[in-house]
Design a protein around this motif. Structure first.
Motif, mmCIF file in Angstrom:
data_model
loop_
_atom_site.group_PDB
_atom_site.id
_atom_site.type_symbol
_atom_site.label_atom_id
_atom_site.label_comp_id
_atom_site.label_asym_id
_atom_site.label_seq_id
_atom_site.Cartn_x
_atom_site.Cartn_y
_atom_site.Cartn_z
ATOM 1 N N UNK A 45 37.790 60.527 8.229
ATOM 2 C CA UNK A 45 37.823 59.166 8.751
ATOM 3 C C UNK A 45 38.342 58.197 7.702
ATOM 4 N N UNK A 46 38.285 56.936 8.023
ATOM 5 C CA UNK A 46 38.744 55.894 7.113
ATOM 6 C C UNK A 46 37.584 55.486 6.205
ATOM 7 N N UNK A 47 37.634 55.933 4.957
ATOM 8 C CA UNK A 47 36.544 55.668 4.002
ATOM 9 C C UNK A 47 36.428 54.178 3.710
ATOM 10 N N UNK A 48 37.547 53.456 3.730
ATOM 11 C CA UNK A 48 37.490 52.012 3.499
ATOM 12 C C UNK A 48 36.706 51.333 4.624
ATOM 13 N N UNK A 49 37.008 51.679 5.875
ATOM 14 C CA UNK A 49 36.278 51.109 7.009
ATOM 15 C C UNK A 49 34.795 51.455 6.929
ATOM 16 N N UNK A 50 34.496 52.703 6.568
ATOM 17 C CA UNK A 50 33.098 53.117 6.440
ATOM 18 C C UNK A 50 32.394 52.292 5.371
ATOM 19 N N UNK A 51 33.066 52.033 4.254
ATOM 20 C CA UNK A 51 32.474 51.232 3.180
ATOM 21 C C UNK A 51 32.232 49.796 3.635
ATOM 22 N N UNK A 118 31.512 45.432 12.199
ATOM 23 C CA UNK A 118 31.203 46.868 12.225
ATOM 24 C C UNK A 118 31.636 47.487 13.556
ATOM 25 N N UNK A 119 31.323 46.806 14.643
ATOM 26 C CA UNK A 119 31.752 47.314 15.960
ATOM 27 C C UNK A 119 33.267 47.318 16.093
ATOM 28 N N UNK A 120 33.916 46.292 15.556
ATOM 29 C CA UNK A 120 35.373 46.209 15.611
ATOM 30 C C UNK A 120 36.043 47.349 14.850
ATOM 31 N N UNK A 121 35.348 47.890 13.858
ATOM 32 C CA UNK A 121 35.877 49.025 13.096
ATOM 33 C C UNK A 121 35.512 50.360 13.745
ATOM 34 N N UNK A 122 34.912 50.302 14.928
ATOM 35 C CA UNK A 122 34.634 51.519 15.685
ATOM 36 C C UNK A 122 33.220 52.057 15.542
#
Length: 162
Positions: A45-51, A118-122
């Motif tokens: 996944x996208x580690x930046x989004x997760x962070x 957070x929701x916008x990032x999935x």
């Protein structure tokens, strides 16, 4: 946020957790640790989004769940299907602040956008009370098409390692 079952290691391929001082200076450190751990695991996944999701949840925990002498706990777990479970636990048992209901806070409001982001990032968001004290807010992110462990990815002229 709907209540959800308590933490369980069942069906988890990898797990990591750490406690942090409940101060805003911990937020950048949490982001670094999350990106590093996801890179070590080769999470797709996208580690930046997760962070970003983790930092928003930790910021909320610090703002609304702070208790002197207590810590905010962050747990990452990758399920066997590749999805990432992010748990952020604080010592306050009260329900988390309002959940995004489709309406953004007004332009004059300085806070209240973290869960929208957070929701916008999935992230799929839920929460549950902890067994002895406090609560856990959970975000689940699906894996994307990120680099596989050992692969390098070129982004904007720079080399980003997994």
């Amino acid at each position: 946020m709907a209540e959800h079952g308590a933490c369980s290691s069942e069906g988890m391929a990898r797990e990591w957790s750490m406690g942090y001082v409940m101060g805003y200076r911990s937020v950048p450190m949490v982001r670094v640790h999350v990106r590093r751990q996801l890179a070590l695991w080769g999470w797709r996944g996208d580690a930046h989004d997760a962070a970003v999701v983790v930092s928003e949840l930790v910021t909320n925990a610090i703002q609304y769940g702070r208790r002197i002498g207590r810590r905010v706990w962050v747990r990452l777990a990758v399920r066997e299907d590749g999805s990432l479970v992010i748990d952020v636990s604080d010592p306050q048992a009260a329900q988390p602040p309002r959940m995004p209901d489709g309406s953004l806070p007004g332009p004059e409001e300085e806070r209240g956008r973290g869960l929208f982001l957070a929701r916008g990032l999935g992230a799929e968001l839920s929460w549950f009370p902890r067994e002895f004290a406090g609560k856990t807010v959970r975000a689940t992110l699906e894996p994307g098409r990120g680099p596989v462990a050992g692969e390098a990815e070129e982004v904007g002229g720079t080399l980003r390692l997994p």
